[in-house]
Design a protein around this motif. Structure first.
Motif, short mmCIF file in Angstrom:
data_model
loop_
_atom_site.label_atom_id
_atom_site.label_comp_id
_atom_site.label_asym_id
_atom_site.label_seq_id
_atom_site.Cartn_x
_atom_site.Cartn_y
_atom_site.Cartn_z
N GLU A 43 0.85 -1.19 0.00
CA GLU A 43 0.00 0.00 0.00
C GLU A 43 0.88 1.25 0.00
N ASP A 78 -3.66 -1.48 -9.14
CA ASP A 78 -4.92 -2.02 -8.65
C ASP A 78 -5.50 -3.02 -9.63
N SER A 111 -14.48 2.93 -3.53
CA SER A 111 -13.76 3.31 -2.33
C SER A 111 -12.27 3.19 -2.60
N ARG A 112 -11.43 3.74 -1.74
CA ARG A 112 -9.98 3.64 -1.88
C ARG A 112 -9.55 2.18 -1.97
N GLN A 113 -10.27 1.29 -1.30
CA GLN A 113 -9.92 -0.13 -1.28
C GLN A 113 -10.42 -0.89 -2.51
N ASP A 115 -13.76 -1.11 -3.48
CA ASP A 115 -15.16 -1.56 -3.37
C ASP A 115 -16.06 -0.63 -4.17
#
Length: 335
Positions: A43, A78, A111-113, A115
């Protein structure tokens, strides 16, 4: 019978070509990346840049991140693929072409993750997207007809939505004020939204009849757009809110148009054209109050691009900021 045989042979040949092309695409996608990629699960904390990875091999077209302090370092790639992206510290907007026999187009808020938070269809090829600083608003521009701002007769749809996907309507439906008076309805296109806050933004309007483009200030509560300056496209407001970076037509027309980066001082109206000898077709991003970023095609490499940096005062020549990258978005984790 002859027609049937010929048709069958043509169909078989087309199928073979399609299979070969697909295998070549798969081979390219599975090849090692041409750039240094961080390990799985890594990350990036703190200030960073989000962009579309255009390095050949695995991860081509996917969203990537590098630390702002080390833009040439290993990038975190990503799993999400996008054609245009903008990001904050907690979410990102992704415009995508769903390629197939009949392509489709979509905008997705993640989302940043990674999702999925919201998704909605676009009427045509994705062009621009921006998120307000607090993530409350998302703007998208897509082509309804055409695929470039140099195309004769192009048409766009620009919509601002809330983070839960609620639309505020096509900007063409808002009131346009030119020289202090409401403009007579006519064929016009809007693109390149850049947010000041959750009530104000800047954008471009193009008037088909006069072929003129203007910088407009948008008032969200009033649903109005007021012209400020002519020959301004794809604006981007500076972090300190005092200037707008944009691209300006400096020569040519139609497919031969040449766009040059420039800076508009909101207080004085002064325009500074910057020393970039190439034509740019991107919405500029600010690295900081002194430097702008924009994407440029890589010479001799179809589908590959680089992100360049240029001093906002025009005191130096452009230099590469991130290789094999496109659609940069600077994300700062602090206030």
């Amino acid at each position: 019978m002859i027609v049937a045989i010929v048709s069958g042979a043509a169909l078989a040949a087309t199928s073979v070509v399609g299979v070969v092309a697909w295998r070549e695409y798969q081979a390219r996608a599975e090849a090692p990346s041409a750039v240094d990629v961080a390990g799985a699960g890594d990350e990036i904390d703190g200030d960073h840049v989000v962009f579309r990875n255009t390095a050949s091999g695995s991860g081509y077209g996917h969203i990537a991140r590098v630390p702002l302090s080390d833009p040439e370092g290993a990038r975190v790639v990503d799993s999400v693929a996008c054609d245009r992206v903008d990001a904050t510290d907690v979410e990102f907007s992704c415009l995508r072409i769903e390629r197939g026999i009949v392509p489709s187009y979509s905008a997705t808020l993640y989302s940043r993750q990674g999702d999925q938070l919201e998704q909605w269809p676009l009427p045509g090829i994705p062009s621009r997207t921006r998120i307000s600083a607090d993530g409350a608003l998302v703007a998208t521009t897509s082509f309804v007809t055409g695929h470039s701002y140099a195309t004769v007769g192009f048409s766009t749809e620009t919509v601002i939505r809330t983070a839960d996907g609620e639309s505020m309507g096509n900007l063409e439906e808002w009131t346009l004020i030119v020289d202090g008076a409401a403009s007579t309805p006519q064929d016009r296109n809007f693109w390149g939204v850049t947010f000041v806050d959750d009530t104000t933004f800047y954008a471009t309007v193009g008037l088909t009849a006069s072929e003129a483009t203007y910088l407009v200030r948008g008032d969200i509560p009033a649903r109005t757009l007021t012209t400020l300056a002519e020959n301004v496209e794809c604006p981007s407001v500076s972090p300190d809110g005092t200037r707008v970076a944009f691209k300006r037509v400096t020569s040519g027309s139609g497919a031969a148009v040449r766009w040059t980066p420039a800076i508009y001082d909101l207080a004085t109206g002064e325009v500074t054209v910057l020393p970039e000898p190439r034509s740019i077709d991107d919405q500029i991003e600010w690295l900081d109050d002194d430097t702008i970023l924009y994407g440029m095609p890589r010479e001799g490499a179809v589908g590959d691009t680089d992100v360049w940096q240029l001093a906002a005062d025009g005191a130096s020549d452009p230099t590469v900021f991130i290789e094999h990258a496109w659609s940069p978005s600077v994300v700062r984790s602090g206030p």
